[in-house]
Write a protein that holds these residues in place. Structure first.
Motif, mmCIF file in Angstrom:
data_model
loop_
_atom_site.group_PDB
_atom_site.id
_atom_site.type_symbol
_atom_site.label_atom_id
_atom_site.label_comp_id
_atom_site.label_asym_id
_atom_site.label_seq_id
_atom_site.Cartn_x
_atom_site.Cartn_y
_atom_site.Cartn_z
ATOM 1 N N ASN A 1 0.863 -1.185 0.000
ATOM 2 C CA ASN A 1 0.000 0.000 0.000
ATOM 3 C C ASN A 1 0.902 1.238 0.000
ATOM 4 O OD1 ASN A 1 0.899 0.374 2.648
ATOM 5 N ND2 ASN A 1 -0.988 -0.446 3.570
ATOM 6 N N SER B 1 1.923 3.168 2.292
ATOM 7 C CA SER B 1 2.935 3.272 3.353
ATOM 8 C C SER B 1 4.244 2.607 2.945
ATOM 9 C CB SER B 1 2.402 2.637 4.643
ATOM 10 O OG SER B 1 1.336 3.395 5.179
ATOM 11 N N TRP C 1 5.908 1.600 8.651
ATOM 12 C CA TRP C 1 5.754 0.148 8.614
ATOM 13 C C TRP C 1 5.128 -0.372 9.911
ATOM 14 C CZ3 TRP C 1 11.496 -0.168 6.838
ATOM 15 C CH2 TRP C 1 11.573 0.192 5.487
ATOM 16 N N GLU D 1 1.479 -0.272 10.023
ATOM 17 C CA GLU D 1 0.812 -1.269 9.181
ATOM 18 C C GLU D 1 0.846 -2.664 9.785
ATOM 19 O OE1 GLU D 1 -0.939 -0.448 6.609
ATOM 20 O OE2 GLU D 1 -0.307 1.658 6.738
ATOM 21 N N HIS E 1 -2.568 -4.018 10.328
ATOM 22 C CA HIS E 1 -3.462 -3.976 9.166
ATOM 23 C C HIS E 1 -4.363 -5.223 9.157
ATOM 24 C CE1 HIS E 1 -4.829 -3.615 4.996
ATOM 25 N NE2 HIS E 1 -4.373 -2.363 5.030
ATOM 26 N N ILE F 1 -0.508 -7.630 4.186
ATOM 27 C CA ILE F 1 0.071 -6.325 4.520
ATOM 28 C C ILE F 1 0.734 -6.374 5.888
ATOM 29 C CG2 ILE F 1 -0.415 -3.885 4.895
ATOM 30 C CD1 ILE F 1 -0.703 -4.742 2.004
ATOM 31 N N ALA G 1 4.713 -5.875 6.839
ATOM 32 C CA ALA G 1 5.101 -4.838 7.789
ATOM 33 C C ALA G 1 5.939 -5.432 8.925
ATOM 34 C CB ALA G 1 3.868 -4.146 8.348
#
Length: 350
Positions: free
Chosen positions: A253, A255, A275, A278, A281, A286, A290
């Motif tokens: 995404n 980020s 990170w 996320e 998430h 994701i 991260a």
């Protein structure tokens, strides 16, 4: 031509769409050889006397350099001096002594001789007050010759160009050495290593003698290489710094995209903040990426325990497959770090 263009475009597309980006970092590796803290006085011995059994090789060396087996003697002494210099500059030992005149231990072999016996080692250490012995187990120089004869145009006595024979000699000298480290309380060598270096020189003249005489500084160059070999060998007792590569995720995404740009400018902590946000998430893919990136940033910052924890969660909880390979890398680094800390603190087991 159209196929080549298409393949080039496809390669560029695949590269630009890669989910990861490569970085490099410097890590400190423990020394190859660890010696106990109480090893403070070390002796260096030369078991590598030139052998009468070298036959043709020794004769070739005598013809080429007018030094014969003296080249091996001088080269081995230069190697010992290089090792002694490295050990002394490390400030690791109280005393580093080169022991001469030990004919009872010398061997005239072209490869690793039998190791010193425990009785020989203990007698040597008791006689000279040593805690360890570094041995140049063998040292040998062997030269191969390639001769060519051609013609060269020179100006004669009357100013008329004439052609004369031209001899060219190409000499390739192989310098081979083998080294061991002994501790009196250990029945076998604690380290054994071998080196091979090459020196290539050329000369030319109107006859073979002149071609040989045109070769300059061959002996000096052999001694320099030998001294450097000994110096490098001493580095086996010191930690080393190496460059390693790591991949981190740059897609998933926005980020990750922004984190990549921050990382490329050196703003790793700002990238880590993106990170970390996320890691919660709702999508496992994701969150797993991260977590993986958080492992990377912790390794960069030197916290291997935290890096290992983040990587474990990335794989165990979120199924990130890249994290499994990274876990193994971090486990090896944790073991290496423990050994390094032990070496630096002088707590190497005896």
């Amino acid at each position: 031509m159209r196929s080549l263009v298409y393949l080039g475009f496809l390669s560029l597309l695949l590269f630009s769409c890669s989910a990861t980006h490569r970085l490099s970092m410097t890590v400190t590796e423990p020394a190859v050889v660890s010696l106990p803290k109480n090893v403070q006085r070390v002796g260096i011995i030369n078991r590598s006397i030139p052998s009468e059994g070298k036959g043709t090789l020794a004769k070739i060396d005598a013809i080429l350099s007018a030094e014969g087996m003296q080249l091996d003697r001088d080269g081995s002494q230069a190697a010992l001096q290089g090792l002694a210099d490295r050990l002394r500059t490390s400030n690791r030992f109280e005393a580093v002594v080169i022991l001469d005149s030990l004919p009872q231990l010398a061997k005239g072999t072209l490869a690793m001789p039998a190791a010193l016996s425990r009785e020989q080692l203990r007698e040597l250490c008791a006689t000279y007050g040593l805690d360890a012995v570094f041995s140049l187990a063998y040292y040998d120089t062997a030269t191969q010759v390639r001769a060519e004869i051609g013609m060269r145009e020179v100006t004669g006595t009357l100013g008329i160009p004439v052609k004369v024979p031209m001899h060219r000699l190409d000499l390739t000298t192989a310098l081979r050495s083998g080294w061991r480290i002994y501790l009196p309380q250990v029945p076998l060598p604690v380290d054994q290593w071998e080196y091979t270096d090459y020196l290539r020189v050329s000369g030319q003249g109107i006859n073979p003698v002149e071609a040989l005489e045109s070769i300059r500084n061959r002996k000096e160059r052999v001694l320099d290489i030998s001294r450097q070999t000994g110096f490098v060998h001493g580095s086996r007792l010191e930690p080393s710094r190496i460059r390693v590569g790591r991949d981190y995720f740059v897609r998933g995404n926005d980020s990750f995209e922004r984190g990549k740009r921050l990382a490329q400018t050196g703003a790793w902590n700002e990238a880590a903040q993106l990170w970390e946000a996320e890691t919660a998430h709702p999508k496992d893919k994701i969150a797993g990426r991260a977590h993986y990136n958080m492992a990377i940033i912790n390794e960069i910052n030197g916290d291997l325990e935290a890096a290992h924890s983040w990587a474990k969660d990335a794989y165990a909880i979120y199924g990130n497959r890249e994290a499994l390979r990274y876990i193994r890398i971090l486990e090896r680094r944790l073991a290496a770090q423990a050994e390094l800390e032990m070496q630096l603190s002088g707590l190497t087991p005896e």
